[in-house]
Design a protein around this motif. Structure first.
Motif, PDB file in Angstrom:
ATOM      1  N   ALA A 153      40.383  -3.127  76.596  1.00  0.00           N
ATOM      2  CA  ALA A 153      40.892  -3.784  75.505  1.00  0.00           C
ATOM      3  C   ALA A 153      42.231  -4.572  75.572  1.00  0.00           C
ATOM      4  O   ALA A 153      42.982  -4.329  76.264  1.00  0.00           O
ATOM      5  CB  ALA A 153      41.517  -2.669  74.572  1.00  0.00           C
ATOM      6  N   VAL A 154      42.304  -5.364  74.712  1.00  0.00           N
ATOM      7  CA  VAL A 154      43.439  -6.288  74.421  1.00  0.00           C
ATOM      8  C   VAL A 154      43.216  -6.119  72.962  1.00  0.00           C
ATOM      9  O   VAL A 154      43.033  -6.088  71.913  1.00  0.00           O
ATOM     10  CB  VAL A 154      43.215  -7.140  74.513  1.00  0.00           C
ATOM     11  N   MET A 155      45.163  -6.119  72.232  1.00  0.00           N
ATOM     12  CA  MET A 155      45.355  -5.390  71.550  1.00  0.00           C
ATOM     13  C   MET A 155      46.120  -7.132  70.257  1.00  0.00           C
ATOM     14  O   MET A 155      47.129  -6.398  71.019  1.00  0.00           O
ATOM     15  CB  MET A 155      45.366  -4.537  71.323  1.00  0.00           C
ATOM     16  N   LEU A 156      45.679  -7.607  69.645  1.00  0.00           N
ATOM     17  CA  LEU A 156      47.035  -8.199  69.202  1.00  0.00           C
ATOM     18  C   LEU A 156      46.874  -7.923  67.673  1.00  0.00           C
ATOM     19  O   LEU A 156      46.365  -7.270  66.640  1.00  0.00           O
ATOM     20  CB  LEU A 156      45.886  -9.859  68.395  1.00  0.00           C
ATOM     21  N   SER A 157      48.698  -7.149  67.934  1.00  0.00           N
ATOM     22  CA  SER A 157      49.021  -6.736  66.721  1.00  0.00           C
ATOM     23  C   SER A 157      50.571  -7.216  66.458  1.00  0.00           C
ATOM     24  O   SER A 157      51.515  -7.798  67.511  1.00  0.00           O
ATOM     25  CB  SER A 157      49.555  -5.356  67.482  1.00  0.00           C
ATOM     26  N   ASP A 158      50.805  -7.262  65.127  1.00  0.00           N
ATOM     27  CA  ASP A 158      52.680  -7.999  65.262  1.00  0.00           C
ATOM     28  C   ASP A 158      52.566  -8.351  63.160  1.00  0.00           C
ATOM     29  O   ASP A 158      51.962  -8.303  62.304  1.00  0.00           O
ATOM     30  CB  ASP A 158      52.835  -9.560  64.990  1.00  0.00           C
ATOM     31  N   ALA A 159      54.085  -7.838  62.965  1.00  0.00           N
ATOM     32  CA  ALA A 159      53.909  -7.680  61.256  1.00  0.00           C
ATOM     33  C   ALA A 159      54.100  -9.018  60.857  1.00  0.00           C
ATOM     34  O   ALA A 159      53.295  -9.106  60.064  1.00  0.00           O
ATOM     35  CB  ALA A 159      56.084  -7.026  61.219  1.00  0.00           C
ATOM     36  N   ALA A 160      54.008  -9.747  61.527  1.00  0.00           N
ATOM     37  CA  ALA A 160      53.628 -11.536  60.912  1.00  0.00           C
ATOM     38  C   ALA A 160      52.362 -11.871  60.976  1.00  0.00           C
ATOM     39  O   ALA A 160      52.212 -12.761  59.999  1.00  0.00           O
ATOM     40  CB  ALA A 160      53.883 -12.628  61.865  1.00  0.00           C
ATOM     41  N   LEU A 161      51.275 -10.859  61.550  1.00  0.00           N
ATOM     42  CA  LEU A 161      49.811 -11.243  60.675  1.00  0.00           C
ATOM     43  C   LEU A 161      49.430 -10.500  59.619  1.00  0.00           C
ATOM     44  O   LEU A 161      48.759 -10.592  58.812  1.00  0.00           O
ATOM     45  CB  LEU A 161      48.889 -10.669  61.949  1.00  0.00           C
ATOM     46  N   GLU A 162      50.369  -9.669  58.967  1.00  0.00           N
ATOM     47  CA  GLU A 162      50.323  -8.714  58.075  1.00  0.00           C
ATOM     48  C   GLU A 162      49.904  -9.640  56.686  1.00  0.00           C
ATOM     49  O   GLU A 162      49.654 -10.770  56.206  1.00  0.00           O
ATOM     50  CB  GLU A 162      51.407  -7.878  57.172  1.00  0.00           C
ATOM     51  N   GLY A 163      48.274  -9.161  55.938  1.00  0.00           N
ATOM     52  CA  GLY A 163      47.752  -9.636  54.454  1.00  0.00           C
ATOM     53  C   GLY A 163      47.285 -11.061  55.174  1.00  0.00           C
ATOM     54  O   GLY A 163      47.238 -12.756  54.428  1.00  0.00           O
TER      55      GLY A 163
ATOM     56  N   ILE B 125      45.051  -0.773  77.431  1.00  0.00           N
ATOM     57  CA  ILE B 125      45.114  -1.674  75.421  1.00  0.00           C
ATOM     58  C   ILE B 125      46.039  -2.067  76.105  1.00  0.00           C
ATOM     59  O   ILE B 125      47.855  -1.953  76.150  1.00  0.00           O
ATOM     60  CB  ILE B 125      44.955  -0.749  74.892  1.00  0.00           C
ATOM     61  N   GLU B 126      46.266  -3.373  76.313  1.00  0.00           N
ATOM     62  CA  GLU B 126      47.101  -4.634  77.081  1.00  0.00           C
ATOM     63  C   GLU B 126      47.107  -5.302  75.080  1.00  0.00           C
ATOM     64  O   GLU B 126      46.908  -5.700  74.255  1.00  0.00           O
ATOM     65  CB  GLU B 126      46.206  -5.591  77.635  1.00  0.00           C
TER      66      GLU B 126
ATOM     67  N   PHE C  13      38.010  -6.768  71.977  1.00  0.00           N
ATOM     68  CA  PHE C  13      39.596  -7.427  71.176  1.00  0.00           C
ATOM     69  C   PHE C  13      39.700  -6.379  69.991  1.00  0.00           C
ATOM     70  O   PHE C  13      38.558  -6.922  69.266  1.00  0.00           O
ATOM     71  CB  PHE C  13      39.184  -9.065  71.640  1.00  0.00           C
ATOM     72  N   CYS C  14      40.697  -6.581  69.566  1.00  0.00           N
ATOM     73  CA  CYS C  14      40.927  -6.470  68.155  1.00  0.00           C
ATOM     74  C   CYS C  14      42.334  -6.402  67.918  1.00  0.00           C
ATOM     75  O   CYS C  14      43.202  -6.790  68.522  1.00  0.00           O
ATOM     76  CB  CYS C  14      40.937  -4.506  68.412  1.00  0.00           C
ATOM     77  N   MET C  15      42.289  -7.024  66.134  1.00  0.00           N
ATOM     78  CA  MET C  15      43.190  -7.845  65.653  1.00  0.00           C
ATOM     79  C   MET C  15      43.396  -6.422  64.425  1.00  0.00           C
ATOM     80  O   MET C  15      42.891  -6.255  63.814  1.00  0.00           O
ATOM     81  CB  MET C  15      43.179  -8.538  65.230  1.00  0.00           C
TER      82      MET C  15
END
Ligand SMILES: Cc1cc2nc3c(=O)[nH]c(=O)nc-3n(C[C@H](O)[C@H](O)[C@H](O)COP(=O)(O)OP(=O)(O)OC[C@H]3O[C@@H](n4cnc5c(N)ncnc54)[C@H](O)[C@@H]3O)c2cc1C
Ligand SMILES: Cc1cc2nc3c(=O)[nH]c(=O)nc-3n(C[C@H](O)[C@H](O)[C@H](O)COP(=O)(O)OP(=O)(O)OC[C@H]3O[C@@H](n4cnc5c(N)ncnc54)[C@H](O)[C@@H]3O)c2cc1C
Lengths: 324, 262
Positions: free
Chosen positions: B84-94, B202-203, B62-64
């Protein structure tokens, strides 16, 4: 955030130098915020430690002499520091940046919905705003982490970064009752291997050996006499600890101890980034290495190129003579 | 047994690091992104456990991280992770540690696990606070700096390194452990592993998928982070190649006396 809480790590009634550094800094921060500075000491040895720290300028020392602190993994400590924080109200919590200190910081962060600033070497308070300074990425950058004023804040403090200054009019010792909470993770065995641990972080001179030592023997026959000549302690790189030449308790670096003695002598250590982060803040760094292009030469104040086995015994003689 | 390993993608620890004087941020261009070295040990521990426990055990990574770094995760699949599972979102920035650990915990709840294996420290943020925060948000026991793991009948017996020795502790699944480096050197991906990794899934998860609402990113963070170039480095050091060992020792002594260290 108005008050400051210092978590005092202790084992069998003894604490580390970083405790005194944090207690002294806590006073300054509390004064700047217009609040109180409170120390929290937990476990069977707590009363003994309270005696050792009461000459430092905090307003109160909270004690809980609960043997569960030694019998269970971290959970009782998390519980008591959380309680103390909730009693005191939104505050800045100072925790040493050690293995267990980082665990505690993470746990409290979630329980108190707090911000964390890690490996802090300087704290600046301006008009109630708490700004924590930390070197990161092996010193490639410095971060300034501002903790939100309305919330709890946690700062993990780098050992050796602040100055210990006794003083104050005597802290009030408050004994708190043992809680009836229950804990799941009992420590079934607790084995102490290295004894030099406290000495290493507190030594004025550290003589550290690496893979270039080639075995365990030079640590005792060559580096120890040099350390003794200085009144210092012997440390090591991870490579030396991994090879089984010394105990892991002597390892310096990202996954070992952080030291910042006035003098650090690296013997047969290449200066990998993971080693550098644990010793970079030392006052003066001297390297003895047979390779002039080893990375350590880029940040040592003096690098002497040559065979450590020939140079170190000579140096020991010179230092011993010079000290007489 | 379902084993999940958290892996952060970081700038190569051995790469040269520069700060952009205008943005005061780390210049990522030209610096390779790698799996945080510590997390390779966590993955190694998970793969060894899977081999030992056998049955229908799986290892999921798992990776953010920003989606643009996705391909850097393939190495974990090549080493032997099943997916693999990836948490990706522009809202997570910062996101700071609170916001990161909070979002990660929601994703991990959705993924589900019996054992969660986490690295001890990252090479960039290096707060070491994520594991403890994850354990709290997930409501699972937290056993850190583990060098040996034995699992039988849902009971996990570990040996964990302390500052000056080690401890033995037993807990029950589900649980979170962080690994010590002594758990074992990470394996190199085999050629077969590398080929196979290309086909492994990679989900991708978004903030909406995990139901994090507004509790993400810089706005939900408890800290505000500014980075700066470091203060001027200590004056360039001297490099001396002495005539003989005695001269080398004398050079050091003279240097230390000049600095009043002897
Ligand atoms: C996640 C992670 C965490 C890590 N954490 C740490 C850590 O906390 N601490 C740490 O130290 N490392 C750590 N490492 C390992 C680090 O990357 C290096 O591998 C390690 O520091 C190398 O140790 P060394 O300098 O002793 O050995 P080497 O890099 O092999 O260097 C040996 C040096 O000795 C010199 N030499 C050899 N013989 C002689 C002689 N006779 N006289 C003089 N010089 C001689 C050589 O020129 C060379 O420069 C970590 C690695 C990872 C991946
Ligand atoms: C230079 C720098 C300094 C920073 N300083 C701070 C600070 O002082 N306070 C603050 O709140 N935030 C800080 N941050 C932000 C922080 O790094 C991120 O929030 C990050 O996602 C988690 O923290 P960490 O890197 O310290 O992880 P650590 O707690 O050091 O990581 C421990 C383990 O958690 C797992 N893990 C951590 N992050 C991820 C991820 N994104 N995906 C998967 N697994 C992960 C890994 O297994 C890792 O080994 C900083 C970031 C940078 C780049």
């Amino acid at each position: 955030m108005k008050n400051v809480i210092v978590y005092v790590e202790q084992k069998k009634g003894a604490t580390r130098k970083v405790t005194f550094e944090m207690l002294s800094e806590a006073r300054k921060i509390a004064d700047a915020l217009g609040g109180r500075a409170v120390a929290v000491v937990l476990g069977s040895g707590a009363a003994q430690v309270a005696e050792q720290i009461k000459g430092y300028p905090v307003d109160a020392i909270q004690l809980v002499e609960d043997p569960a602190v030694e019998q269970f993994l971290l959970d009782p400590i998390v519980h008591y520091v959380e309680l103390a924080a909730k009693n005191v109200g939104p505050s800045l919590i100072l925790i040493p940046n050690t293995l267990s200190g980082r665990d505690l910081a993470g746990r409290l962060l979630a329980r108190l919905n707090a911000g964390v600033a890690a490996d802090v070497t300087e704290i600046v308070v301006t008009n109630g705003r708490v700004e924590c300074v930390s070197p990161k990425l092996g010193g490639a950058l410095v971060t300034h982490c501002v903790l939100r004023a309305g919330d709890y804040g946690i700062a993990t403090i780098r050992p050796g970064a602040f100055t210990a200054a006794p003083g104050g009019s005597g802290a009030q010792i408050e004994r708190h009752d043992v809680s009836n909470a229950t804990y799941a993770l009992a420590i079934e065995r607790d084995v102490e291997e290295g004894s030099g641990e406290m000495a290493l972080e507190e030594a004025p001179v550290v003589i550290a050996g690496g893979r270039g030592m080639g075995g365990a023997e030079p640590f005792t026959s060559m580096l120890k006499p040099l350390a003794d000549a200085f009144g210092g302690a012997v440390g090591a790189s991870r490579a030396a600890a991994d090879a089984g030449w010394v105990s892991y308790s002597l390892q310096i670096g990202q996954t070992g101890k952080t030291v910042s003695p006035p003098l650090y002598i690296a013997v047969g250590i290449s200066g990998a980034i993971q080693h550098k982060v644990g010793m970079r803040a030392s006052g003066t760094i001297v390297a003895i290495n047979k390779d002039a292009s080893a990375p350590i030469a880029e940040f040592a104040d003096l690098t002497v190129v040559g065979d450590a086995f020939a140079i170190v015994p000579e140096l020991t003689k010179l230092v011993t003579a010079a000290k007489q | 047994m379902k084993i999940v390993v958290t892996v952060k993608l970081v700038p190569d620890p051995n790469g040269v690091k520069n700060i952009d004087p205008a943005t005061k941020r780390l210049v990522r261009a030209g610096v390779e992104t790698v799996i945080n070295p510590y997390d390779e040990y966590a993955l190694e521990a998970a793969l060894q456990l899977k081999e030992r426990v056998g049955g229908d055990s799986t290892v999921t990574v798992f990776c953010m991280s920003p989606e643009s770094l996705k391909e850097s995760l393939r190495k974990a699949l090549a080493m032997g992770a099943d997916g693999a599972v990836m948490l990706s979102d522009a809202a997570l920035e910062g996101s700071d540690v609170w916001a990161s650990a909070h979002a990660m915990s929601l994703a991990l709840k959705r993924i589900g696990f019996d054992l969660l294996v986490v690295g001890g420290l990252t090479d960039d943020g290096s707060t070491g606070a994520v594991p403890g925060a994850l354990a709290e948000f997930l409501g699972v026991p937290c056993l850190t700096n583990v060098r040996k793991i034995d699992i039988a009948d849902g009971k996990v017996r570990v040996e964990r390194e302390t500052d000056g020795g080690y401890q033995e502790v037993t807990g029950a699944l589900p649980m979170l452990v962080t690994t010590a480096l002594t758990i074992g050197e990470p394996r190199y991906p085999s050629l077969k592993g590398i080929m196979g990794a290309k086909k492994k899934p990679i989900e991708m998860l978004s903030v909406a998928d995990i139901g994090a609402g507004d509790a993400v990113g810089a706005a939900a963070s408890k800290t505000e982070l500014l980075s700066f170039a470091p203060p001027p480095a200590r004056g360039a050091g001297k490099i001396v190649t002495p005539e003989d060992p005695a001269a080398g020792a004398a050079t050091i002594l003279a240097f230390l006396q000049e600095k009043k260290l002897v």
